[in-house]
Structure formats: structure tokens, C-alpha cells
Design a protein around this motif. Structure first.
Motif, PDB file in Angstrom:
ATOM      1  N   CYS A 127       0.840  -1.207   0.000  1.00 39.27           N
ATOM      2  CA  CYS A 127       0.000   0.000   0.000  1.00 39.27           C
ATOM      3  C   CYS A 127       0.869   1.248   0.000  1.00 39.27           C
ATOM      4  CB  CYS A 127      -0.924   0.023   1.218  1.00 39.27           C
ATOM      5  SG  CYS A 127      -2.299  -1.123   1.156  1.00 39.27           S
TER       6      CYS A 127
ATOM      7  N   TRP B  24      -2.973 -11.875  -4.935  1.00 39.50           N
ATOM      8  CA  TRP B  24      -3.179 -10.613  -4.248  1.00 39.50           C
ATOM      9  C   TRP B  24      -3.578  -9.557  -5.275  1.00 39.50           C
ATOM     10  CZ3 TRP B  24      -0.045  -9.223   0.600  1.00 39.50           C
ATOM     11  CH2 TRP B  24       0.197 -10.355   1.371  1.00 39.50           C
ATOM     12  N   ARG B  25      -4.408  -8.582  -4.866  1.00 42.88           N
ATOM     13  CA  ARG B  25      -4.802  -7.493  -5.758  1.00 42.88           C
ATOM     14  C   ARG B  25      -4.499  -6.160  -5.091  1.00 42.88           C
ATOM     15  NH1 ARG B  25     -10.049  -9.821  -5.763  1.00 42.88           N
ATOM     16  NH2 ARG B  25     -10.726  -7.829  -4.959  1.00 42.88           N
TER      17      ARG B  25
ATOM     18  N   MET C 287      -5.374  -0.027  -1.578  1.00 45.38           N
ATOM     19  CA  MET C 287      -5.914  -1.186  -0.889  1.00 45.38           C
ATOM     20  C   MET C 287      -5.333  -2.464  -1.488  1.00 45.38           C
ATOM     21  SD  MET C 287      -9.874  -2.470  -0.490  1.00 45.38           S
ATOM     22  CE  MET C 287     -10.394  -0.793  -0.283  1.00 45.38           C
TER      23      MET C 287
ATOM     24  N   THR D  90      -5.911  -6.553  -1.433  1.00 43.69           N
ATOM     25  CA  THR D  90      -6.823  -7.633  -1.083  1.00 43.69           C
ATOM     26  C   THR D  90      -6.060  -8.943  -1.147  1.00 43.69           C
ATOM     27  OG1 THR D  90      -8.660  -6.390  -2.053  1.00 43.69           O
ATOM     28  CG2 THR D  90      -9.031  -8.726  -1.610  1.00 43.69           C
TER      29      THR D  90
ATOM     30  N   GLY E 141      -9.491 -12.747   1.110  1.00 50.38           N
ATOM     31  CA  GLY E 141     -10.545 -11.738   1.080  1.00 50.38           C
ATOM     32  C   GLY E 141     -10.286 -10.594   2.051  1.00 50.38           C
ATOM     33  N   GLU E 142      -9.319 -10.775   2.934  1.00 51.16           N
ATOM     34  CA  GLU E 142      -8.978  -9.713   3.886  1.00 51.16           C
ATOM     35  C   GLU E 142      -8.410  -8.518   3.120  1.00 51.16           C
ATOM     36  OE1 GLU E 142      -6.454  -9.056   7.995  1.00 51.16           O
ATOM     37  OE2 GLU E 142      -6.134 -10.881   6.833  1.00 51.16           O
ATOM     38  N   ARG E 143      -8.751  -7.323   3.567  1.00 50.83           N
ATOM     39  CA  ARG E 143      -8.276  -6.102   2.921  1.00 50.83           C
ATOM     40  C   ARG E 143      -7.460  -5.272   3.898  1.00 50.83           C
ATOM     41  NH1 ARG E 143     -13.972  -4.666   0.094  1.00 50.83           N
ATOM     42  NH2 ARG E 143     -13.785  -6.170  -1.596  1.00 50.83           N
TER      43      ARG E 143
ATOM     44  N   SER F 116      -5.560  -1.387   3.955  1.00 55.17           N
ATOM     45  CA  SER F 116      -5.511  -0.151   3.170  1.00 55.17           C
ATOM     46  C   SER F 116      -4.816   0.971   3.931  1.00 55.17           C
ATOM     47  CB  SER F 116      -6.919   0.294   2.784  1.00 55.17           C
ATOM     48  OG  SER F 116      -7.676   0.611   3.929  1.00 55.17           O
TER      49      SER F 116
END
Length: 86
Positions: free
Chosen positions: A20, A42-43, A61, A63, A67-69, A71
Motif C-alpha cells: 500500500c 493478491w490485488r 488497498m 486484497t 478476502g482480507e483487505r 488499506s
């Protein structure tokens, strides 16, 4: 048995925060290359919201495959001298 799970999660969150931060840094340096290497699955996304003509809020952000984010937010302004604290 629980310790390795927590250690892995800590490593994932630390890496996500680092990605990030790197993504926000790339926004400040338009001449820098735009691609970041990231783990498979990962995104990384960036969301920009204009608040007025001079400022916008930028969120980087990450991800994770779970599914955890994670940011980080940053205010980007044309003229920081015009900003007042709230």
C-alpha cells in the motif's frame, strides 16, 4: 500450532501495508514505473475521491487471497498551505 498461523498472518499484513505504501509513493512520482510485484492471488487497487478543487483522498488497498483487505489513506492537495485542520 497457533503461533505459526499468527506469524503468517503478521507477515501477510506487513507485506500488504508495505505494498500500500509503495503504491501511494508511485502516485507521487509519476515518472516511476507503475507496476509492483505482488504475491500470486493478491490485488492492489487505488481509489481516489475528490473532496474539492484542490484536494483528493487517495486510498491504496491490497486484497489478500483470503478476502482480507488492508488499506492506507492519504490526502493529496495542490496547495497544502490552504488546508485547515479539523
Amino acid at each position: 500450532m497457533l503461533l505459526p498461523v499468527f506469524q503468517r498472518r503478521l507477515q501477510d499484513v506487513s507485506l500488504a501495508l508495505s505494498l500500500c505504501h509503495q503504491r501511494l509513493e508511485l502516485l507521487r512520482q509519476p515518472t516511476a514505473p507503475g507496476a509492483l510485484s505482488q504475491p500470486l492471488g493478491w490485488r492492489i487497487s487505488v481509489i481516489e475521491i475528490s473532496c474539492d478543487a484542490a484536494c483528493r483522498r487517495v486510498t491504496a488497498m491490497v486484497t489478500l487471497p483470503t478476502g482480507e483487505r488492508v488499506s492506507l489513506n492519504e490526502w493529496v492537495c495542490q496547495n497544502p498551505a490552504d488546508i485547515t485542520g479539523t
